[in-house]
Design a protein around this motif. Sequence first.
Motif, short mmCIF file in Angstrom:
data_model
loop_
_atom_site.label_atom_id
_atom_site.label_comp_id
_atom_site.label_asym_id
_atom_site.label_seq_id
_atom_site.Cartn_x
_atom_site.Cartn_y
_atom_site.Cartn_z
N ARG A 28 -6.56 7.73 -7.03
CA ARG A 28 -7.86 8.72 -6.25
C ARG A 28 -8.72 7.66 -5.67
N ALA A 29 -9.25 6.67 -6.42
CA ALA A 29 -10.21 5.95 -6.17
C ALA A 29 -9.99 4.86 -4.97
N ILE A 30 -8.72 4.55 -5.04
CA ILE A 30 -7.99 3.60 -4.07
C ILE A 30 -7.92 4.39 -2.75
N GLY A 61 -11.37 5.05 -0.93
CA GLY A 61 -11.88 3.95 -0.32
C GLY A 61 -12.77 3.37 -1.22
N VAL A 62 -13.19 3.63 -2.25
CA VAL A 62 -13.86 3.04 -3.32
C VAL A 62 -13.67 1.43 -3.52
N ALA A 63 -14.84 0.88 -3.43
CA ALA A 63 -14.72 -0.79 -3.31
C ALA A 63 -13.92 -0.97 -4.91
N ARG A 111 -10.04 2.85 3.84
CA ARG A 111 -9.68 4.02 3.52
C ARG A 111 -7.97 3.74 3.79
N VAL A 112 -7.04 3.94 3.06
CA VAL A 112 -5.62 3.69 3.27
C VAL A 112 -4.96 4.95 3.03
#
Length: 93
Positions: free
Chosen positions: A62-64, A67-69, A86-87
């Motif tokens: 979810r974090a990835i 777009g969370v650094a 954001r991927v």
Amino acid sequence: MSGDLHGALGLASRKAELAERIAISAAPERSTLDAMRKKAERNGALLKAAQDGLDSARERVRAILSGVATRTYSADGSRTEIPVDRVGLERRA
């Protein structure tokens, strides 16, 4: 049987005796029950650890995806963040 009631009473008492012997012999020993309990507790702990790992992985995905650094450390030991665009998630069969 040929209608022999006296023989039927004897069979009934013999069946009761055998049923009692089976009940006594079928009872597991305390050591067996303790071993089974320990294994069940261990399996419970392993299942909980697996669930915790799945929850952690789900949260990381979810974090990835949001777009969370990513936080990491550089070669000199200083803390740094790697920005993530954001991927999308590519699903394969």
